[in-house]
Design an enzyme around this catalytic site. Structure first.
Site, mmCIF file in Angstrom:
data_model
loop_
_atom_site.group_PDB
_atom_site.id
_atom_site.type_symbol
_atom_site.label_atom_id
_atom_site.label_comp_id
_atom_site.label_asym_id
_atom_site.label_seq_id
_atom_site.Cartn_x
_atom_site.Cartn_y
_atom_site.Cartn_z
ATOM 1 N N GLY A 232 -36.625 20.889 -73.774
ATOM 2 C CA GLY A 232 -36.537 19.594 -73.116
ATOM 3 C C GLY A 232 -36.566 19.758 -71.610
ATOM 4 N N GLY B 143 -35.188 17.783 -67.862
ATOM 5 C CA GLY B 143 -34.361 16.756 -67.251
ATOM 6 C C GLY B 143 -34.600 16.661 -65.758
ATOM 7 C CG PHE C 67 -30.446 18.759 -61.270
ATOM 8 C CD1 PHE C 67 -30.089 19.424 -60.111
ATOM 9 C CD2 PHE C 67 -30.145 17.413 -61.381
ATOM 10 C CE1 PHE C 67 -29.432 18.770 -59.088
ATOM 11 C CE2 PHE C 67 -29.490 16.753 -60.365
ATOM 12 C CZ PHE C 67 -29.132 17.426 -59.211
ATOM 13 N NE ARG D 62 -40.585 22.439 -66.561
ATOM 14 C CZ ARG D 62 -41.777 22.908 -66.212
ATOM 15 N NH1 ARG D 62 -42.077 24.169 -66.482
ATOM 16 N NH2 ARG D 62 -42.650 22.126 -65.624
ATOM 17 C CE LYS E 204 -30.490 20.669 -66.907
ATOM 18 N NZ LYS E 204 -29.671 19.423 -66.859
ATOM 19 C CG ASP F 173 -22.311 11.291 -67.506
ATOM 20 O OD1 ASP F 173 -21.456 10.541 -68.018
ATOM 21 O OD2 ASP F 173 -23.309 11.704 -68.131
#
Length: 301
Positions: free
Chosen positions: A32, A34, A36, A38, A54, A116
């Site tokens: 995936g 995002g 900031f 991968r 990540k 978050d």
């Protein structure tokens, strides 16, 4: 393969090293992508175990001022551990909270608000160290006289001022961290409702139950962190100096078994309680139990 547009970051090397442990990993397929970085499937070369990693380009880390080590391997989160355990003990929460406060102080020290914070974003390494993940919503705190009024984050963790569009700031992160502490200690979020308007009413009024199994120090810390007035909440240094953290037993490390069962803390009980239990056992036939609930082994006289 995912096609790469002009100017995009080149793919990471096929082999990656975790500088904390020294382990070597082989990069696999893309899982995936995002804001900031991968997320890739990686395989530990020595054991063959699969992980998700990540990877964040150093240029983006430098822009956000959050460090320069792009590899982070965390097989689970505190939310995963809570699902397996139901709730955590206060010594465990102190252990994790100290580390989270250190990470947040670094983040806030660079002018960033996470926006978050929640248990699923607190990632636990194989060595049982906790890291703050998912910086996709993080941004710099608003300058004096301005505010970022965007309503973003996880609904049950939103602070009253965020719901009122007064913006996220350091006190909003403190509120969310207080929600996480409550959830870890009780097994459920402090603010719950079937419908969103009722949930927000409870948040604005700071209406939540305090289970009787919580210690007075835990109840006091939660009440302080979940004060509806942002200015009345403690700073991160204030949380670190609270009696819940300074006067309770905090383990130096946690065993991996703490991911699925209650750990036994050696040396937690005062010596007089241990001696009292031994005297009772030898004098009246009572059977003492270990902190984990099992019978203690017999003692020779």
């Amino acid at each position: 393969m995912v096609p790469r547009s002009a100017g995009a970051e080149p793919p990471p090397a096929w082999y990656l090293r975790d500088w904390d442990s020294g382990a070597l990993y082989k990069r696999g397929r893309l899982l995936g992508e995002g804001t900031f970085g991968r997320c890739y499937q990686v395989t530990e070369v020595t054991s063959g175990r699969l992980y998700a990693a990540k990877l964040i380009p150093r240029a983006r880390l430098a822009t956000a001022a959050i460090g320069d080590r792009p590899l982070s391997l965390c097989p689970q989160s505190l939310a995963d551990i809570l699902r397996a355990r139901g709730r955590l003990t206060e010594p465990e929460v102190r252990y994790y909270l100290r580390q989270l406060l250190s990470g947040l102080r670094y983040l806030h020290g660079h002018g960033l608000v996470h926006r978050d914070l929640k248990l699923s974003n607190f990632l636990v390494t194989e060595r049982m160290r906790v890291k703050i993940g998912d910086l996709g919503l993080a941004r710099r705190a608003a300058p004096p006289g301005r505010r970022w009024g965007a309503l973003c984050g996880t609904p049950a963790y939103l602070a009253p001022e965020v719901l009122e569009r007064r913006g996220h700031a350091v006190p909003s992160d403190v509120w969310a961290l207080g929600c996480a502490v409550y959830t870890a200690l009780t097994g459920h979020a402090p603010f719950e409702a079937r419908h969103r308007p009722e949930l927000y009413r409870r948040i604005r009024g700071a209406r939540y139950p305090l289970p009787p199994q919580l210690s007075p120090r835990a109840r006091a810390l939660i009440a302080h962190m979940l004060d509806p007035e942002p200015a009345a909440r403690p700073s991160l240094a204030g949380v670190l100096g609270h009696p819940f953290l300074t006067q309770g037993f905090t383990p130096q490390a946690l065993p991996p078994r703490a991911c699925h069962s209650v750990p036994i803390f050696v040396g937690q009980e005062p010596l007089r309680r241990i001696l009292r239990g031994l005297r009772c056992w030898r004098g009246c036939g009572c059977v003492p139990v270990t902190p984990g609930g099992g019978r203690a082994p017999p003692q020779s006289t």
